[in-house]
Design a protein around this motif. Structure first.
Motif, PDB file in Angstrom:
ATOM      1  N   VAL A  71      37.737  -2.403 -70.776  1.00  0.00           N
ATOM      2  CA  VAL A  71      37.982  -1.966 -72.151  1.00  0.00           C
ATOM      3  C   VAL A  71      37.622  -3.096 -73.104  1.00  0.00           C
ATOM      4  O   VAL A  71      37.973  -4.260 -72.870  1.00  0.00           O
ATOM      5  CB  VAL A  71      39.459  -1.560 -72.345  1.00  0.00           C
ATOM      6  CG1 VAL A  71      39.755  -1.268 -73.811  1.00  0.00           C
ATOM      7  CG2 VAL A  71      39.793  -0.342 -71.501  1.00  0.00           C
ATOM      8  N   THR A  75      34.967  -7.377 -80.795  1.00  0.00           N
ATOM      9  CA  THR A  75      33.509  -7.292 -80.952  1.00  0.00           C
ATOM     10  C   THR A  75      33.011  -8.370 -81.897  1.00  0.00           C
ATOM     11  O   THR A  75      33.702  -8.757 -82.848  1.00  0.00           O
ATOM     12  CB  THR A  75      33.092  -5.914 -81.508  1.00  0.00           C
ATOM     13  OG1 THR A  75      33.650  -5.751 -82.824  1.00  0.00           O
ATOM     14  CG2 THR A  75      33.566  -4.777 -80.616  1.00  0.00           C
ATOM     15  N   PHE A  82      30.012   0.099 -80.844  1.00  0.00           N
ATOM     16  CA  PHE A  82      31.194  -0.125 -80.011  1.00  0.00           C
ATOM     17  C   PHE A  82      32.347  -0.633 -80.863  1.00  0.00           C
ATOM     18  O   PHE A  82      32.144  -1.334 -81.858  1.00  0.00           O
ATOM     19  CB  PHE A  82      30.909  -1.127 -78.889  1.00  0.00           C
ATOM     20  CG  PHE A  82      29.856  -0.670 -77.911  1.00  0.00           C
ATOM     21  CD1 PHE A  82      30.182   0.186 -76.870  1.00  0.00           C
ATOM     22  CD2 PHE A  82      28.540  -1.090 -78.052  1.00  0.00           C
ATOM     23  CE1 PHE A  82      29.212   0.615 -75.989  1.00  0.00           C
ATOM     24  CE2 PHE A  82      27.562  -0.663 -77.163  1.00  0.00           C
ATOM     25  CZ  PHE A  82      27.902   0.197 -76.126  1.00  0.00           C
ATOM     26  N   ASP A  86      37.206   0.868 -76.651  1.00  0.00           N
ATOM     27  CA  ASP A  86      36.218   1.657 -75.912  1.00  0.00           C
ATOM     28  C   ASP A  86      36.227   1.296 -74.429  1.00  0.00           C
ATOM     29  O   ASP A  86      36.230   0.105 -74.074  1.00  0.00           O
ATOM     30  CB  ASP A  86      34.806   1.419 -76.456  1.00  0.00           C
ATOM     31  CG  ASP A  86      34.559   2.072 -77.800  1.00  0.00           C
ATOM     32  OD1 ASP A  86      35.326   2.989 -78.157  1.00  0.00           O
ATOM     33  OD2 ASP A  86      33.584   1.679 -78.476  1.00  0.00           O
ATOM     34  N   ARG A  87      36.242   2.311 -73.568  1.00  0.00           N
ATOM     35  CA  ARG A  87      36.043   2.088 -72.132  1.00  0.00           C
ATOM     36  C   ARG A  87      34.545   1.914 -71.875  1.00  0.00           C
ATOM     37  O   ARG A  87      33.745   2.764 -72.245  1.00  0.00           O
ATOM     38  CB  ARG A  87      36.546   3.274 -71.296  1.00  0.00           C
ATOM     39  CG  ARG A  87      38.037   3.473 -71.286  1.00  0.00           C
ATOM     40  CD  ARG A  87      38.395   4.678 -70.418  1.00  0.00           C
ATOM     41  NE  ARG A  87      38.187   4.435 -69.006  1.00  0.00           N
ATOM     42  CZ  ARG A  87      37.589   5.297 -68.167  1.00  0.00           C
ATOM     43  NH1 ARG A  87      37.113   6.452 -68.605  1.00  0.00           N
ATOM     44  NH2 ARG A  87      37.475   4.994 -66.890  1.00  0.00           N
ATOM     45  N   VAL A  88      34.192   0.798 -71.242  1.00  0.00           N
ATOM     46  CA  VAL A  88      32.777   0.508 -71.014  1.00  0.00           C
ATOM     47  C   VAL A  88      32.557   0.020 -69.592  1.00  0.00           C
ATOM     48  O   VAL A  88      33.478  -0.446 -68.911  1.00  0.00           O
ATOM     49  CB  VAL A  88      32.252  -0.556 -72.012  1.00  0.00           C
ATOM     50  CG1 VAL A  88      32.266  -0.029 -73.433  1.00  0.00           C
ATOM     51  CG2 VAL A  88      33.052  -1.851 -71.914  1.00  0.00           C
ATOM     52  N   TYR A 108      26.476  -6.946 -76.017  1.00  0.00           N
ATOM     53  CA  TYR A 108      26.821  -5.534 -76.191  1.00  0.00           C
ATOM     54  C   TYR A 108      25.708  -4.603 -75.734  1.00  0.00           C
ATOM     55  O   TYR A 108      25.938  -3.441 -75.410  1.00  0.00           O
ATOM     56  CB  TYR A 108      27.204  -5.251 -77.642  1.00  0.00           C
ATOM     57  CG  TYR A 108      26.053  -5.061 -78.610  1.00  0.00           C
ATOM     58  CD1 TYR A 108      25.635  -3.780 -78.982  1.00  0.00           C
ATOM     59  CD2 TYR A 108      25.388  -6.150 -79.187  1.00  0.00           C
ATOM     60  CE1 TYR A 108      24.592  -3.590 -79.879  1.00  0.00           C
ATOM     61  CE2 TYR A 108      24.355  -5.965 -80.078  1.00  0.00           C
ATOM     62  CZ  TYR A 108      23.955  -4.686 -80.426  1.00  0.00           C
ATOM     63  OH  TYR A 108      22.925  -4.507 -81.320  1.00  0.00           O
ATOM     64  N   LYS A 113      29.328   3.262 -72.742  1.00  0.00           N
ATOM     65  CA  LYS A 113      30.617   3.930 -72.661  1.00  0.00           C
ATOM     66  C   LYS A 113      30.711   4.727 -71.365  1.00  0.00           C
ATOM     67  O   LYS A 113      29.749   5.359 -70.934  1.00  0.00           O
ATOM     68  CB  LYS A 113      30.816   4.833 -73.877  1.00  0.00           C
ATOM     69  CG  LYS A 113      30.932   4.043 -75.173  1.00  0.00           C
ATOM     70  CD  LYS A 113      31.058   4.947 -76.398  1.00  0.00           C
ATOM     71  CE  LYS A 113      31.125   4.107 -77.675  1.00  0.00           C
ATOM     72  NZ  LYS A 113      31.177   4.942 -78.901  1.00  0.00           N
ATOM     73  N   GLU A 116      34.057  10.265 -69.477  1.00  0.00           N
ATOM     74  CA  GLU A 116      35.503  10.433 -69.404  1.00  0.00           C
ATOM     75  C   GLU A 116      35.998  10.828 -68.021  1.00  0.00           C
ATOM     76  O   GLU A 116      37.127  10.494 -67.644  1.00  0.00           O
ATOM     77  CB  GLU A 116      35.955  11.480 -70.436  1.00  0.00           C
ATOM     78  CG  GLU A 116      35.822  11.018 -71.881  1.00  0.00           C
ATOM     79  CD  GLU A 116      36.346  12.040 -72.858  1.00  0.00           C
ATOM     80  OE1 GLU A 116      36.858  13.092 -72.410  1.00  0.00           O
ATOM     81  OE2 GLU A 116      36.246  11.807 -74.088  1.00  0.00           O
ATOM     82  N   SER A 288      23.498   4.581 -70.647  1.00  0.00           N
ATOM     83  CA  SER A 288      23.830   5.652 -71.580  1.00  0.00           C
ATOM     84  C   SER A 288      22.974   6.896 -71.350  1.00  0.00           C
ATOM     85  O   SER A 288      23.366   7.996 -71.739  1.00  0.00           O
ATOM     86  CB  SER A 288      23.657   5.164 -73.025  1.00  0.00           C
ATOM     87  OG  SER A 288      24.584   4.136 -73.326  1.00  0.00           O
TER      88      SER A 288
END
Length: 333
Positions: A71, A75, A82, A86-88, A108, A113, A116, A288
């Protein structure tokens, strides 16, 4: 924070030290990630043994770990897309690994991400294998309808490479044990070859592309099924001059890897084929893209065993011993 640290290369042992070190500061384009889980890979053992130091010369002491899920806690000013919370997940940048720790400062552009439906443990299984598959197909530059033979595609790499290939519109051929046929067919395989019953090199010809996951022992056979002008991308062969140029390496390394990979380049040249070697690099934008490439299929991840950070050396030994039924994971409390 606690982190698993390599103090020097060691060909015979895999003894990382779990120590307290400062939480890293982030630069302008980085995010501070609270690591929840990290994948443990053969690559980690290769780094410890010094086997990739010609590709990436690390400095010591080195916080180990190449892929993670976590998480974002903070930043940098120029970070876009982001926010904290945010879950990354991601593959750590080649020159700045460090996923075996409570926190990591990460460019970054290396993170994405997490879908879910993936747990932290499942998410930590994905970046290295998914990006390896994606970067291999990007080198191929395939057109829809062309075919690819994925050698030994029933493993964890195949679980990513098959759906990614289908996302590019390709027809997929792979081989393995019959016990895995139903699973890889569900993933999108168009033709499955039971290696106990048939030798793929006797029944395949004029294949557009080959994705090699087996290395030296199979490369000559894989070239033999490739069409004139086809491309072979290897994950297990040797780097060549093309790889050194693509990675922006020095003239010396271009010469060195040119010599190392000359045998494969010579085999390829006989039929105007191309040989590529992949050493997976960070790519948040690539991660992504996965949901799009997978279409209506969910990204699948197989977790084998889970260890705590303090047991990192047991986890590395587990990976080194082979026979895994999925990814070995570190849980970072």
């Amino acid at each position: 924070m606690k982190a698993a640290i390599l103090e020097k290369y060691d060909k015979n042992r895999r003894d990382l030290k779990v120590r307290d070190v400062p939480v890293p500061d982030i630069s302008d384009g980085e995010v501070l990630v609270k690591i929840h889980t990290a994948g443990v890979n053969p690559l980690d053992n290769m780094i410890i043994r010094g086997e990739v130091k010609l590709i990436v010369p690390y400095q010591f002491p080195l916080i180990m770990g190449n892929e993670f899920a976590g998480v974002i806690e903070k930043t940098g000013p120029s970070v876009t897309g982001f926010s904290a919370g945010d879950r990354v997940y991601g593959r750590m940048p080649l020159g700045k690994i460090g996923a075996f720790a409570e926190y990591a400062a990460v460019d970054y552009r290396a993170v994405a991400k997490i879908p879910e439906y993936l747990t932290d443990e499942e998410a930590a299984c994905i970046p290295l294998t998914a990006l390896t598959a994606l970067q291999a197909f990007e080198l191929m530059q395939p057109s829809p309808g062309e075919n690819v033979f994925i050698s030994g595609g029933t493993g964890s790499l195949g679980a990513m490479a098959i759906p990614v290939a289908k996302g590019f519109g390709m027809k997929v051929i792979t081989n393995g044990s019959a016990a895995n046929e139903e699973r890889v067919t569900r993933l999108g395989t168009d033709r499955f070859i039971d290696y106990r019953k048939e030798d793929y090199s006797k029944i395949l010809s004029d294949v557009d592309y080959v994705l090699d996951t087996l290395g030296e022992k199979e490369l000559k056979k894989e070239f033999s099924i490739l069409k004139r002008g086809g491309k072979l991308v290897s994950l297990r062969g040797l780097p060549n001059r093309e790889f050194a140029v693509r990675m922006g390496m020095s003239a010396f390394k271009r010469m060195l890897f040119g010599f190392a990979g000359k045998k494969y380049d010579r085999i390829a040249a006989a039929k105007d084929q191309s040989y590529y070697f992949v050493f997976v690099h960070e790519d948040g934008a690539g991660l992504s893209r996965l949901p799009e490439l997978f279409g209506n299929k969910k990204i699948e991840a197989s977790v084998d065993e889970i260890y705590n950070l303090e047991d990192v050396n047991k986890a590395l030994e587990k990976v080194a011993s082979g026979g895994s039924k999925g990814k070995t994971i570190l849980r970072i409390p």
